[in-house]
Design an enzyme around this catalytic site. Structure first.
Site, PDB file in Angstrom:
ATOM      1  N   MET A  71       5.463   4.263   3.579  1.00 20.91           N
ATOM      2  CA  MET A  71       5.696   5.679   3.820  1.00 20.91           C
ATOM      3  C   MET A  71       4.755   6.166   4.932  1.00 20.91           C
ATOM      4  O   MET A  71       4.536   7.369   5.079  1.00 20.91           O
ATOM      5  CB  MET A  71       5.488   6.490   2.538  1.00 20.91           C
ATOM      6  N   LEU A  84      -0.648   4.707   7.817  1.00 23.37           N
ATOM      7  CA  LEU A  84      -1.003   3.325   7.498  1.00 23.37           C
ATOM      8  C   LEU A  84      -2.517   3.118   7.432  1.00 23.37           C
ATOM      9  O   LEU A  84      -3.278   3.833   8.079  1.00 23.37           O
ATOM     10  CB  LEU A  84      -0.394   2.397   8.556  1.00 23.37           C
ATOM     11  N   HIS A 115      -1.871  -1.728   4.424  1.00 22.97           N
ATOM     12  CA  HIS A 115      -0.569  -1.996   5.059  1.00 22.97           C
ATOM     13  C   HIS A 115      -0.698  -3.145   6.066  1.00 22.97           C
ATOM     14  O   HIS A 115       0.209  -3.972   6.197  1.00 22.97           O
ATOM     15  CB  HIS A 115      -0.054  -0.745   5.777  1.00 22.97           C
ATOM     16  N   GLN A 157      -0.101  -4.845  -4.408  1.00 21.45           N
ATOM     17  CA  GLN A 157      -0.291  -4.874  -5.866  1.00 21.45           C
ATOM     18  C   GLN A 157      -1.021  -3.650  -6.388  1.00 21.45           C
ATOM     19  O   GLN A 157      -1.174  -3.508  -7.594  1.00 21.45           O
ATOM     20  CB  GLN A 157      -1.032  -6.141  -6.268  1.00 21.45           C
ATOM     21  N   SER A 162      -5.669   3.813  -0.063  1.00 22.47           N
ATOM     22  CA  SER A 162      -4.461   4.594  -0.317  1.00 22.47           C
ATOM     23  C   SER A 162      -4.354   5.665   0.759  1.00 22.47           C
ATOM     24  O   SER A 162      -5.387   6.198   1.208  1.00 22.47           O
ATOM     25  CB  SER A 162      -4.566   5.264  -1.693  1.00 22.47           C
TER      26      SER A 162
HETATM   27  O1  PAF Z   1       4.890   2.041  -1.786  1.00 23.41           O
HETATM   28  C1  PAF Z   1       5.413   2.845  -0.991  1.00 23.41           C
HETATM   29  O2  PAF Z   1       4.854   3.182   0.045  1.00 23.41           O
HETATM   30  C2  PAF Z   1       6.786   3.413  -1.322  1.00 23.41           C
HETATM   31  O3  PAF Z   1       6.934   3.629  -2.680  1.00 23.41           O
HETATM   32  C3  PAF Z   1       7.952   2.556  -0.766  1.00 23.41           C
HETATM   33  C4  PAF Z   1       7.987   1.180  -1.404  1.00 23.41           C
HETATM   34  C5  PAF Z   1       7.820   2.428   0.737  1.00 23.41           C
HETATM   35  C6  PAF Z   1       9.279   3.236  -1.071  1.00 23.41           C
HETATM   36  O4  PAF Z   1       9.360   4.500  -0.499  1.00 23.41           O
END
Ligand code: PAF
Length: 285
Positions: A30, A33, A37, A148, A185
Site C-alpha cells: 500500500m 515503503l 518492503h 510476516q 510499519s
Molecule cells: O499488507 C498490505 O500492505 C496490504 O494488506 C496488501 C496485501 C497490499 C493488500 O492491500
C-alpha cells in the site's frame, strides 16, 4: 523501471515477459515503503526474473472508523526509494482503475478472518483477500511475497490460494525491525517521540515470552498474562489483543506443545501497532 497505473497496459507488459519464459513475482503493497518492503523486493528478486511491485491503498480493507484518509501516501518518495531495488514494473492504479464501479463480488476466507485482527476489524480481511485476489488475476504471478508482520494476512492469502487452486506460491518474508526491535510499519510515522520510545516494549515482550517458553512455561494463558502485564507496566498503549494461537490455523491453544503464534495489537493514541513471533516448542527430554 517501467511504471503504469493501467490494468490493460500492465497485462500487456507481463504477457510479453511470460512469453520470454520469465518467472513473475508480485510484491503487493500500500506504499509509503520502508526497509520491510525492500526486503520483500530483495527476496522476490532472488527467486524471480521479473518483479512487479504494486502500490494501492485499498479502501475495501479500511473500516468506516479507520484511517483510510490519513494513510500515508507519497508515490514519488516511493519511486525514489525503489530506484535501485530491482523492481521491473511499478503498478500504481487509482481507485477508479481498480474499482470503476461499486464492487459487489468479494473473497472471504472464513474462520481465519474471525480472530485476532479480524475480531476487532470486521471486514478488513475480506477487503484484503478481495484486492489480493484481484491483483493475482491482473498480474498472474508465479510467486507472491508477504511480510510476516502481518502473519494472519499471510495465512489468509495462503488459504485463499489453496482453496481456490490459484497457481501461485505464497512466500513469507521475515519481519524487519528497527535497532531497538520495533517492527517496521508505514504507520510508525504517526507515533509521537514518547510513543515511539514506548513502542519498543512490544518486541521486548515477545522476546520475554520466548524466554519463558524456553524456561519451560507451557500455559498459553500464563504467557498471555505475562505479556499483558509487561506491556501495561511499560507503556501508555491500550492493548487490543495479546494471544497465543496455533501457528498453522490460528486455532485456540491451552497447553503449548506445537508451534504457536504469539500475536499482539496495541493502540498508541489512534495508531494501532501489531507484532508477533512464531515459537517452536522444544520437547522436554
Ligand atoms: O499488507 C498490505 O500492505 C496490504 O494488506 C496488501 C496485501 C497490499 C493488500 O492491500
Amino acid at each position: 523501471m517501467k511504471r503504469t497505473s493501467l490494468i490493460p497496459e500492465l497485462r500487456q507488459i507481463i504477457a510479453q515477459e511470460k512469453q520470454r519464459g520469465r518467472v513473475i513475482a508480485l510484491v503487493p503493497t500500500m506504499g509509503y515503503l520502508h526497509r520491510g518492503h525492500l526486503a520483500l523486493i530483495e527476496q522476490a528478486k532472488q527467486t524471480c526474473a521479473y518483479v512487479v511491485l504494486s502500490i494501492f491503498v485499498n479502501p475495501l480493507q479500511f473500516g468506516p472508523k479507520e484511517d483510510l484518509s490519513r494513510y500515508p501516501r507519497d508515490l514519488e518518495r516511493d519511486v525514489n526509494l525503489i530506484k535501485h531495488a530491482g523492481v521491473d514494473v511499478l503498478f500504481h492504479p487509482t481507485e477508479q482503475d481498480m474499482y470503476p464501479h461499486p464492487i459487489v463480488t468479494y473473497v472471504e476466507v472464513s474462520q481465519l478472518d474471525a480472530v485476532l485482527c479480524g475480531a476487532t476489524r470486521p471486514g478488513h480481511f475480506r477487503g484484503v483477500a478481495t484486492v489480493v485476489c484481484k491483483l493475482f488475476h491482473i498480474v498472474q504471478p508465479d510467486l507472491a511475497f508477504f511480510g510476516q508482520k502481518d502473519y494472519q494476512q499471510y495465512l489468509i492469502i495462503q488459504r485463499m490460494v489453496s482453496d481456490l487452486s490459484l497457481p501461485i506460491e505464497v512466500c513469507p518474508v521475515p519481519i524487519v525491525r528497527e535497532e531497538d526491535g520495533l517492527a517496521l510499519s508505514s504507520r510508525n510515522v504517526f507515533l509521537t517521540s514518547e510513543q515511539r520510545q514506548e513502542a519498543k516494549v512490544l518486541s521486548q515482550s515477545l522476546i520475554e515470552a520466548e524466554e519463558c517458553l524456553l524456561a519451560g512455561e507451557r500455559s498459553a494463558r500464563e504467557l498471555e498474562k505475562q505479556l499483558r502485564e509487561k506491556i501495561s507496566r511499560n507503556c501508555h498503549g491500550v492493548i487490543d489483543y495479546v494471544e497465543v494461537r496455533d501457528a498453522g490455523d490460528l486455532s485456540e491453544v491451552t497447553i503449548i506443545e506445537r508451534p504457536v503464534l504469539i500475536a499482539l495489537a496495541v493502540k498508541f493514541g489512534s495508531t494501532r501497532l501489531i507484532d508477533n513471533k512464531v515459537l517452536e516448542v522444544i520437547p522436554h527430554v
